[in-house]
Motif scaffolding. Sequence first.
Motif, PDB file in Angstrom:
ATOM      1  N   ILE A  15       0.840  -1.208   0.000  1.00 43.69           N
ATOM      2  CA  ILE A  15       0.000   0.000   0.000  1.00 43.69           C
ATOM      3  C   ILE A  15       0.869   1.251   0.000  1.00 43.69           C
ATOM      4  O   ILE A  15       0.567   2.248  -0.663  1.00 43.69           O
ATOM      5  N   ASN A  16       1.977   1.203   0.755  1.00 42.21           N
ATOM      6  CA  ASN A  16       2.898   2.341   0.775  1.00 42.21           C
ATOM      7  C   ASN A  16       3.426   2.633  -0.620  1.00 42.21           C
ATOM      8  O   ASN A  16       3.548   3.792  -1.032  1.00 42.21           O
ATOM      9  N   PHE A  17       3.750   1.569  -1.349  1.00 45.28           N
ATOM     10  CA  PHE A  17       4.261   1.775  -2.696  1.00 45.28           C
ATOM     11  C   PHE A  17       3.178   2.318  -3.626  1.00 45.28           C
ATOM     12  O   PHE A  17       3.455   3.140  -4.501  1.00 45.28           O
ATOM     13  N   LEU A  18       1.966   1.863  -3.434  1.00 46.31           N
ATOM     14  CA  LEU A  18       0.868   2.411  -4.235  1.00 46.31           C
ATOM     15  C   LEU A  18       0.658   3.886  -3.926  1.00 46.31           C
ATOM     16  O   LEU A  18       0.393   4.698  -4.819  1.00 46.31           O
ATOM     17  N   TRP A  19       0.801   4.216  -2.656  1.00 46.83           N
ATOM     18  CA  TRP A  19       0.696   5.628  -2.264  1.00 46.83           C
ATOM     19  C   TRP A  19       1.809   6.440  -2.912  1.00 46.83           C
ATOM     20  O   TRP A  19       1.617   7.583  -3.329  1.00 46.83           O
ATOM     21  N   LEU A  20       2.980   5.821  -3.016  1.00 45.55           N
ATOM     22  CA  LEU A  20       4.098   6.491  -3.668  1.00 45.55           C
ATOM     23  C   LEU A  20       3.748   6.822  -5.116  1.00 45.55           C
ATOM     24  O   LEU A  20       4.016   7.928  -5.601  1.00 45.55           O
ATOM     25  N   ASN A  21       3.124   5.867  -5.793  1.00 47.49           N
ATOM     26  CA  ASN A  21       2.768   6.103  -7.194  1.00 47.49           C
ATOM     27  C   ASN A  21       1.755   7.232  -7.334  1.00 47.49           C
ATOM     28  O   ASN A  21       1.847   8.074  -8.233  1.00 47.49           O
TER      29      ASN A  21
ATOM     30  N   PHE B 129      11.115  15.142 -10.506  1.00 45.78           N
ATOM     31  CA  PHE B 129      10.722  14.073  -9.594  1.00 45.78           C
ATOM     32  C   PHE B 129      11.653  13.942  -8.390  1.00 45.78           C
ATOM     33  O   PHE B 129      11.665  12.895  -7.739  1.00 45.78           O
ATOM     34  N   SER B 130      12.461  14.973  -8.151  1.00 41.57           N
ATOM     35  CA  SER B 130      13.324  14.921  -6.959  1.00 41.57           C
ATOM     36  C   SER B 130      12.505  14.816  -5.676  1.00 41.57           C
ATOM     37  O   SER B 130      12.926  14.123  -4.727  1.00 41.57           O
ATOM     38  N   PRO B 131      11.321  15.461  -5.573  1.00 39.09           N
ATOM     39  CA  PRO B 131      10.518  15.230  -4.357  1.00 39.09           C
ATOM     40  C   PRO B 131      10.107  13.769  -4.207  1.00 39.09           C
ATOM     41  O   PRO B 131       9.963  13.274  -3.097  1.00 39.09           O
ATOM     42  N   ILE B 132       9.942  13.098  -5.365  1.00 42.40           N
ATOM     43  CA  ILE B 132       9.603  11.683  -5.307  1.00 42.40           C
ATOM     44  C   ILE B 132      10.724  10.914  -4.628  1.00 42.40           C
ATOM     45  O   ILE B 132      10.494   9.954  -3.900  1.00 42.40           O
ATOM     46  N   GLY B 133      11.970  11.333  -4.901  1.00 46.40           N
ATOM     47  CA  GLY B 133      13.102  10.674  -4.271  1.00 46.40           C
ATOM     48  C   GLY B 133      13.028  10.743  -2.758  1.00 46.40           C
ATOM     49  O   GLY B 133      13.319   9.757  -2.064  1.00 46.40           O
ATOM     50  N   ARG B 134      12.619  11.900  -2.242  1.00 48.12           N
ATOM     51  CA  ARG B 134      12.505  12.030  -0.787  1.00 48.12           C
ATOM     52  C   ARG B 134      11.369  11.162  -0.260  1.00 48.12           C
ATOM     53  O   ARG B 134      11.484  10.536   0.809  1.00 48.12           O
ATOM     54  N   ILE B 135      10.277  11.120  -1.031  1.00 49.92           N
ATOM     55  CA  ILE B 135       9.164  10.252  -0.620  1.00 49.92           C
ATOM     56  C   ILE B 135       9.596   8.789  -0.676  1.00 49.92           C
ATOM     57  O   ILE B 135       9.275   7.990   0.203  1.00 49.92           O
TER      58      ILE B 135
ATOM     59  N   LEU C  25      12.568   7.634  -0.253  1.00 47.48           N
ATOM     60  CA  LEU C  25      13.428   7.369   0.899  1.00 47.48           C
ATOM     61  C   LEU C  25      12.587   7.116   2.146  1.00 47.48           C
ATOM     62  O   LEU C  25      12.859   6.192   2.923  1.00 47.48           O
ATOM     63  N   PHE C  26      11.544   7.942   2.312  1.00 45.57           N
ATOM     64  CA  PHE C  26      10.658   7.761   3.471  1.00 45.57           C
ATOM     65  C   PHE C  26       9.972   6.392   3.405  1.00 45.57           C
ATOM     66  O   PHE C  26       9.920   5.659   4.397  1.00 45.57           O
ATOM     67  N   VAL C  27       9.444   6.080   2.204  1.00 45.59           N
ATOM     68  CA  VAL C  27       8.764   4.798   2.041  1.00 45.59           C
ATOM     69  C   VAL C  27       9.734   3.640   2.253  1.00 45.59           C
ATOM     70  O   VAL C  27       9.399   2.627   2.869  1.00 45.59           O
ATOM     71  N   LEU C  28      10.974   3.828   1.768  1.00 45.45           N
ATOM     72  CA  LEU C  28      11.978   2.787   1.936  1.00 45.45           C
ATOM     73  C   LEU C  28      12.273   2.545   3.407  1.00 45.45           C
ATOM     74  O   LEU C  28      12.327   1.397   3.861  1.00 45.45           O
ATOM     75  N   LEU C  29      12.455   3.642   4.149  1.00 49.67           N
ATOM     76  CA  LEU C  29      12.733   3.493   5.575  1.00 49.67           C
ATOM     77  C   LEU C  29      11.549   2.875   6.305  1.00 49.67           C
ATOM     78  O   LEU C  29      11.725   2.028   7.187  1.00 49.67           O
ATOM     79  N   LEU C  30      10.336   3.321   5.912  1.00 53.12           N
ATOM     80  CA  LEU C  30       9.143   2.758   6.532  1.00 53.12           C
ATOM     81  C   LEU C  30       9.025   1.269   6.217  1.00 53.12           C
ATOM     82  O   LEU C  30       8.764   0.443   7.103  1.00 53.12           O
ATOM     83  N   SER C  31       9.251   0.935   4.957  1.00 55.37           N
ATOM     84  CA  SER C  31       9.169  -0.472   4.552  1.00 55.37           C
ATOM     85  C   SER C  31      10.246  -1.302   5.235  1.00 55.37           C
ATOM     86  O   SER C  31      10.017  -2.453   5.605  1.00 55.37           O
TER      87      SER C  31
END
Length: 626
Positions: A32-38, A309-315, A317-323
């Motif tokens: 779900i986190n990854f879907l939110w990322l998309n 898409f640099s803000p996507i990179g920060r998101i 990173l957040f999703v990666l840490l959360l995951s």
Amino acid sequence: MKIAFWENKRIDIRKKLLIAFLLLVLATAAIINFLWLNSSQKIIKEGILRQQKERAVSAGFRIEEFIKAKKRNFILRSQSTAFLDKNIELARVELDLVLLQDKDIAEISFLDITGKELIRLAPEKVFPKEELRDRSADPAFIVPSYRFGIEYLGPVYFKGEEPSIIISVPVTIPKTRKEVEDITTAEPEFFGRFPGEIVGVIAAEVFLDDVLRSVAEVEVGKEGYVYVIDGKDTLIAHPQHDLVHGGKDVGGAAIIKKYHEKITDNRHVFGIFSDEGLNELGKKVLATFYPLASLGWGVVVQQPVSEVFSPIGRIQLFVLLLSLGILISAIFLSLVASGKFTKPIIALIEGAKKISEEEYGYRVRVATNDELQDLGETFNVMAEKLGKIRERERLIVQSKSQFIDIAAHQLRTPTSFFRWALSALVGEGMGKLNKEQKKILEKVKSANDDFISLINNLLNINRIEEGSIGYIFSYSRPEDIVLEVVEKLRPQAEEKNIKYTYNPPDSAIEPVSMDAVLMKVAIYNIIDNAIHYTPSGEISITLIKKPDSFQVSVKDTGVGIAKDEQERIFGKFFRAENSKLYTEGVGLGLYLTKGIVDRHGGKIWFESEKGMGTAFFIEIPYTKHS
């Protein structure tokens, strides 16, 4: 780590699987986190595009207003009586005022209705009469003088390093715009003098550098920028000024191509649109194109995709840490849960291995208070019973082996004596025999020899099954072994008038590690069978050298083997129905042969069809045996 809840309370497997399901839920949360990322990526992209469109419209508005302001100024000046009455002195004053008020004008002229310059001024120069030009063929004169109420806007060109453009407006006797438009494109000579008649043209060379530079210097993020193209896809404004001065054609940029496709398809020609692709410098960008319909130009606002898409990179990173956090938690929980679940299974597997190694006294210990514990206890009961069964079987096998050994040894003595006695009688060492007596004694001798062979086979098979037969491996030449057996059986084949041939290998085979005596037995059995079951015809023995093995093939034209009997041919005591017509036997030869071949790491197989003969194959690898 011990969990008292699980140790003190019975929990069935279904509940433990529920824990695994909970771990699956954690994995679902990660998805779900990854879907939110998309979805976040889509929102960010839309936001960037919205900003680009706003900047494109703003830049386009600035350019269009710049050109409109120039046109309005020239139109207002054209209504002065100085131009209508062709008062050259007053008209020069009017044009001087235009040059003083507008520093973007490089040069301005007043043309009469024939296209000749009556006045030509620059900011610091009044051109003399001899430098005035005939511009009757110039579009700057033709367009406004032949199209009522139409102003002329020329293509962008460079005067030195300054991008410039020609703007010209008609000088007309005042008349309403509506009436002028109704006149359409009729030739002016067709009309007499009346309000709305064109009496001349004001043409000006205008510098675009200030407005275009101001547009090109608009900030778009950290790496983005704005550029402007003319109707020929040539850069007229760009942050890299050398590209503009070089007249770079950017028609190959993805966003420009897209624009031309829309024109071709007659869709959204005047609309603003965006797309991803390579830009004029070959870099991947997100670009927005805004066509300036009134000028035939286009404004492009673009940013590198990496920056967009640099803000996507920060998101990310957040999703990666959360995951990662979820993953670590899931791993910890799964280790605890699977440890409790798989430990007894591992114990049962270990127990099964011990039992397979005949350690029947081994017992598993499973204390899970669930079905696995019941399984462990059942396993232990099974192991105990299996141990007792194996012990009984061992005693039975031992007794059988002792019986066979005793019986065989007891039978060997009289049969050996019989062989000696019969050989002496048949050889007439004890007196002459008539034909009938000799024939009977030869049959008795043959039966006695078969009986001795049976006793030997029984002893060999018994030892093979017990694993007590002693294989003596040494390096021997396959050609010598095969040839010895072939020649030993040749008289037997020739006695039956069988065509008997041996085909040696094309080249010598290096000595191979094998038990030469038993290998001779195996090959002997195959050839002997071929002779027995071939009433007439031919037998061909071939020795073949292969890269990793040698192969012996024995092909006959005998009785063959029926399809429904072929699966049992290597079984102990099995004899095919049609074989019983040609020879006596108990069906141990092929069983013994297969055991010998298997011990050498080889393989044996055959091809046969009833009534069409049989081909047996033995293949032995060049492997060192111990």
